[in-house]
Scaffold this active site. Structure first.
Site, short mmCIF file in Angstrom:
data_model
loop_
_atom_site.label_atom_id
_atom_site.label_comp_id
_atom_site.label_asym_id
_atom_site.label_seq_id
_atom_site.Cartn_x
_atom_site.Cartn_y
_atom_site.Cartn_z
N GLU A 1 0.75 -1.19 -0.10
CA GLU A 1 -0.05 -0.06 -0.34
C GLU A 1 0.83 1.54 -0.10
O GLU A 1 1.57 1.22 0.90
CB GLU A 1 -0.39 0.31 1.77
CG GLU A 1 -2.31 -1.11 1.45
CD GLU A 1 -3.07 -0.81 2.36
OE1 GLU A 1 -4.29 -1.02 2.71
OE2 GLU A 1 -2.54 -0.30 3.60
N CYS A 2 0.19 1.72 -1.30
CA CYS A 2 2.03 3.22 -0.84
C CYS A 2 2.99 3.05 -1.67
O CYS A 2 4.02 3.20 -2.01
CB CYS A 2 0.28 4.31 -0.44
SG CYS A 2 1.01 6.50 -0.44
#
Length: 438
Positions: free
Chosen positions: A317-318
């Site tokens: 994530e990210c």
């Protein structure tokens, strides 16, 4: 557990410092405090945990839904929950502070900047209280904390100007030691920039702890205690979670859900830890750009890339997506090799590239959702990913920017990397656990 919400008149008014001072004041008065944060932030909660000594609960209607928000609140522990708001009290269409307070049925203590006002502080507070009625929100503004207010005549002038039904809960004195340094994505993390104990205690002494505790109210319960997701039982899976200064953006509820349903082990890519023996890897967000040279030299990411090419599922994530990319170029122009799991090259920029609540629709069965299912999340990043022409995506963006404006979730092997952070209440991590445990 009783609680109240600390709302601000605007961003930058000093809600985080006021929250930390209130937590300290309540604990010094003998109360066991559970901190929480309205909105999807990871950074403010790290400061809460540094002072309160326990993880801060994430309370966001967009990410969790009303029942999920209430479940997450009631998973907290303590006598009093102090919920720090996001932006100004009424700001935000997906999950404003006022919306969170209304969903929980908790009163609001308003943080007002009193640096250059007395009667105007009271007028501002009164306006915020009356505005709730004007827009049809069931929100009670119970009183104020005066941020950057001096004692003596200044404090007395504020007290005298407030109407009788708006309480004065104290002040935060102006003090340069009560300033948390910031950088891109927000403030420094709590473990990097803890406020001086003496300054925080001095601020706590100017607050009415017993009065604040007395205004707290029992929060509304969820209509059901059931958690979302395709399964609720324990799996046979073993999940490795990256955890260090480069991968530090993890919601407490996410780690709780993983531990409830699987064996969880941690490792540090920055320190060069070997990839643990596991059935799946979770790379949370954080600051890989600040540790890009260390990550490249350590060798953990390149080893993870090899494991992923052999079929080990990796969910990033990210910051996790950035680490899964082929390369990461910092704002200084230095290029570093990453795990090379997904076909993208990431570059840091001086301005943020995306900031919003997000909704994604799955275009195929994947690690976190089945085709046609929708996930809600949050994105906030300063990097941009340039993807190869043959890149495959797991999601179309219904709301938000995603990776290329129309899609998110780069797919390769059995892995997926996304710019979007999701909460455990979305069911995404249950899907992940069910798939890696097969």
């Amino acid at each position: 557990m009783k609680g109240f919400v600390l709302g601000g008149v605007s961003s930058g008014v000093g809600k985080t410092v006021a929250t930390l001072a209130i937590v300290r004041a309540l604990e010094d008065a003998g109360y066991d405090v559970q901190p929480a944060k309205a909105g999807p932030d990871f950074i403010d909660p790290s400061h809460h945990e540094a002072v309160a000594g326990r993880p801060s609960r994430t309370l966001d209607l967009w990410l969790c839904g009303e029942d999920g928000l209430r479940r997450n609140y009631h998973r907290g522990e303590g006598d009093v929950c102090v919920v720090e708001g996001v932006m100004g009290l009424y700001d935000g269409d997906g999950s404003s502070t006022a919306m969170v307070a209304e969903a929980l049925g908790l009163p609001v203590v308003l943080v007002v900047d009193a640096k250059a006002g007395m009667e105007s502080v009271a007028a501002t507070a009164l306006g915020f209280r009356e505005y709730a009625d004007a827009i049809g929100r069931d929100v009670e503004v119970a009183g104020i904390v005066a941020q950057r207010a001096h004692g003596g005549r200044h404090e007395q002038g504020i007290r005298d100007a407030l109407p009788e039904d708006l309480a004065y809960f104290g002040r935060i004195p102006p003090n340069p030691d009560l300033e948390i340094p910031d950088r891109h994505l927000g403030l420094h993390m709590g473990e990097e920039a803890e406020l001086p104990t003496a300054a925080l205690r001095e601020a706590a002494e100017t607050l009415a702890a017993e009065q604040l505790a007395a205004v707290a109210r029992e929060a509304a319960p969820p209509s059901t205690a059931a958690e979302p997701g395709p399964a609720s039982g324990r799996t046979t899976g073993r999940v490795a979670v990256a955890s260090d200064s480069a991968f530090c953006f993890r919601y407490p509820a996410t780690i709780e859900r993983l531990r409830e349903r699987a064996e969880v082990v941690s490792f540090s890519p920055v320190a060069g830890d070997p990839v643990p023996d596991c059935d799946g890897v979770y790379l949370p967000g954080g600051y890989p750009e600040l540790h890009a040279a260390e990550l490249e030299a350590a060798g953990t990411l390149s080893a993870l890339g090899e494991r992923a090419s052999d079929g080990l599922p990796v969910l990033g994530e990210c910051g996790g997506l950035m680490a899964m990319s082929q390369s990461l170029t910092t704002a200084d122009g230095d290029r570093h090799e990453m795990a090379a799991i997904v076909p993208a090259d990431v570059t840091m920029h001086d301005r943020y590239q995306a900031l919003d609540h997000v909704e994604l629709e799955a275009t195929c069965d994947g690690l976190t959702a089945d085709a046609g299912e929708r996930l809600r999340g949050h994105e906030f990043h300063y990097s941009r990913a340039d993807v190869d022409g043959d890149a495959r995506f797991a999601f179309e963006t219904v709301r938000g920017d995603g990776i290329d404006g129309d899609h998110d979730g780069l797919l390769e092997y059995e892995s997926v990397g996304t710019y979007v952070h999701v909460h455990a209440e979305s069911g995404a991590f249950d899907r992940f656990l069910d798939r890696v445990a097969r």
